[in-house]
Design a protein around this motif. Structure first.
Motif, PDB file in Angstrom:
ATOM      1  N   GLY A  10     -29.613  12.565 -35.399  1.00 38.22           N
ATOM      2  CA  GLY A  10     -30.386  11.643 -35.584  1.00 38.22           C
ATOM      3  C   GLY A  10     -31.241  11.003 -34.337  1.00 38.22           C
ATOM      4  N   LEU A  11     -31.679   9.919 -34.529  1.00 40.86           N
ATOM      5  CA  LEU A  11     -32.678   9.380 -33.328  1.00 40.86           C
ATOM      6  C   LEU A  11     -31.526   8.261 -32.526  1.00 40.86           C
ATOM      7  CD1 LEU A  11     -35.045   8.794 -31.683  1.00 40.86           C
ATOM      8  CD2 LEU A  11     -35.832   7.359 -33.379  1.00 40.86           C
ATOM      9  N   VAL A  12     -31.165   8.274 -31.447  1.00 39.60           N
ATOM     10  CA  VAL A  12     -30.381   7.301 -30.655  1.00 39.60           C
ATOM     11  C   VAL A  12     -31.197   6.878 -29.381  1.00 39.60           C
ATOM     12  CG1 VAL A  12     -28.376   7.962 -31.906  1.00 39.60           C
ATOM     13  CG2 VAL A  12     -29.000   8.894 -29.644  1.00 39.60           C
ATOM     14  N   GLN A  13     -30.720   5.524 -28.854  1.00 34.76           N
ATOM     15  CA  GLN A  13     -31.173   5.389 -27.456  1.00 34.76           C
ATOM     16  C   GLN A  13     -30.261   6.162 -26.417  1.00 34.76           C
ATOM     17  OE1 GLN A  13     -31.380   1.202 -27.556  1.00 34.76           O
ATOM     18  NE2 GLN A  13     -33.449   1.260 -28.665  1.00 34.76           N
ATOM     19  N   ALA A  14     -30.637   6.261 -25.234  1.00 32.62           N
ATOM     20  CA  ALA A  14     -29.699   6.648 -24.081  1.00 32.62           C
ATOM     21  C   ALA A  14     -28.630   5.575 -23.886  1.00 32.62           C
ATOM     22  CB  ALA A  14     -30.658   6.699 -22.703  1.00 32.62           C
ATOM     23  N   GLY A  15     -27.226   6.224 -23.812  1.00 29.07           N
ATOM     24  CA  GLY A  15     -26.229   5.614 -23.807  1.00 29.07           C
ATOM     25  C   GLY A  15     -25.278   5.772 -24.996  1.00 29.07           C
ATOM     26  N   ASP A  16     -25.985   5.912 -26.080  1.00 27.76           N
ATOM     27  CA  ASP A  16     -25.621   5.719 -27.174  1.00 27.76           C
ATOM     28  C   ASP A  16     -24.389   6.998 -27.626  1.00 27.76           C
ATOM     29  OD1 ASP A  16     -28.157   4.195 -29.331  1.00 27.76           O
ATOM     30  OD2 ASP A  16     -26.626   3.312 -27.734  1.00 27.76           O
ATOM     31  N   SER A  17     -23.861   6.953 -28.557  1.00 26.87           N
ATOM     32  CA  SER A  17     -22.776   8.114 -29.010  1.00 26.87           C
ATOM     33  C   SER A  17     -23.441   8.759 -30.270  1.00 26.87           C
ATOM     34  CB  SER A  17     -21.421   7.590 -29.177  1.00 26.87           C
ATOM     35  OG  SER A  17     -21.084   7.087 -27.905  1.00 26.87           O
ATOM     36  N   LEU A  18     -22.820   9.795 -30.637  1.00 27.33           N
ATOM     37  CA  LEU A  18     -23.392  10.496 -32.201  1.00 27.33           C
ATOM     38  C   LEU A  18     -22.077  11.610 -32.333  1.00 27.33           C
ATOM     39  CD1 LEU A  18     -26.949  11.612 -32.436  1.00 27.33           C
ATOM     40  CD2 LEU A  18     -25.863  10.057 -34.013  1.00 27.33           C
ATOM     41  N   ARG A  19     -21.679  11.706 -33.618  1.00 29.52           N
ATOM     42  CA  ARG A  19     -20.787  12.598 -33.847  1.00 29.52           C
ATOM     43  C   ARG A  19     -21.536  13.680 -34.678  1.00 29.52           C
ATOM     44  NH1 ARG A  19     -14.872  12.808 -36.715  1.00 29.52           N
ATOM     45  NH2 ARG A  19     -15.893  12.338 -38.526  1.00 29.52           N
ATOM     46  N   LEU A  20     -21.670  14.962 -34.247  1.00 31.44           N
ATOM     47  CA  LEU A  20     -21.883  16.079 -35.319  1.00 31.44           C
ATOM     48  C   LEU A  20     -20.738  16.680 -35.812  1.00 31.44           C
ATOM     49  CD1 LEU A  20     -24.551  17.720 -32.723  1.00 31.44           C
ATOM     50  CD2 LEU A  20     -24.578  15.751 -34.467  1.00 31.44           C
ATOM     51  N   SER A  21     -20.966  17.042 -37.053  1.00 28.55           N
ATOM     52  CA  SER A  21     -20.142  17.931 -37.932  1.00 28.55           C
ATOM     53  C   SER A  21     -20.550  19.254 -38.395  1.00 28.55           C
ATOM     54  CB  SER A  21     -19.652  17.134 -39.366  1.00 28.55           C
ATOM     55  OG  SER A  21     -19.313  15.896 -38.755  1.00 28.55           O
ATOM     56  N   CYS A  22     -19.736  20.220 -38.315  1.00 29.93           N
ATOM     57  CA  CYS A  22     -20.003  21.551 -38.897  1.00 29.93           C
ATOM     58  C   CYS A  22     -18.890  21.877 -40.072  1.00 29.93           C
ATOM     59  CB  CYS A  22     -20.104  22.529 -37.783  1.00 29.93           C
ATOM     60  SG  CYS A  22     -20.498  24.262 -38.208  1.00 29.93           S
ATOM     61  N   ALA A  23     -19.397  22.056 -41.218  1.00 31.14           N
ATOM     62  CA  ALA A  23     -18.509  22.457 -42.276  1.00 31.14           C
ATOM     63  C   ALA A  23     -18.531  23.822 -42.532  1.00 31.14           C
ATOM     64  CB  ALA A  23     -18.979  21.500 -43.449  1.00 31.14           C
ATOM     65  N   ALA A  24     -17.544  24.762 -42.426  1.00 26.31           N
ATOM     66  CA  ALA A  24     -17.604  25.992 -42.800  1.00 26.31           C
ATOM     67  C   ALA A  24     -17.000  26.463 -44.084  1.00 26.31           C
ATOM     68  CB  ALA A  24     -16.884  26.790 -41.625  1.00 26.31           C
TER      69      ALA A  24
END
Length: 124
Positions: A10-24
């Motif tokens: 997604g779109l976030v600002q500097a300093g923010d956090s994100l969690r990506l997932s990869c489903a297999a």
């Protein structure tokens, strides 16, 4: 055949956090090693992080050490990438990759299976 599906970009600002997932899906992943790579426009695909599926050993690219954390949930056949302290230079398409025994952790050509990618955009 192995199928990998990324989500969480997604779109976030500097300093923010994100969690990506990869489903297999498609195979038993107890012996598969997993990794995250990223590719920014006009640049080569870059190693981000990898995790050995059976024992959980982790490896990181120099540019993300101390900010990103790779983890996995064997029961869900899912790998995660927790990204903290995001910077504008982290902007890229993030790809999940899998291989039974990659020759190296950091070479994209050593991984056979790839997801479609998820876009991460960090505004400064």
């Amino acid at each position: 055949q192995v199928r990998l599906v990324e989500s969480g970009g997604g779109l976030v600002q500097a300093g923010d956090s994100l969690r990506l997932s990869c489903a297999a899906s498609g195979r038993t992943f107890s012996s598969y090693d997993m990794a995250w790579f990223r590719q920014a426009p006009g640049k080569e695909r870059e190693f981000v992080a990898a995790i050995k599926w059976s024992v959980g050993s982790t490896y990181y690219g120099d540019s993300v050490k101390g900010r990103f954390t790779i983890s996995r949930d064997n029961a869900k056949n899912t790998v995660y990438l927790q990204m903290n302290g995001l910077k504008a230079e982290d902007t890229a398409v993030y790809y999940c990759a899998a291989d039974i025994r990659p020759r190296t952790w950091y070479q994209p050509n050593d991984y056979v299976y790839w997801g479609q990618g998820t876009q991460v955009t960090v505004s400064s």
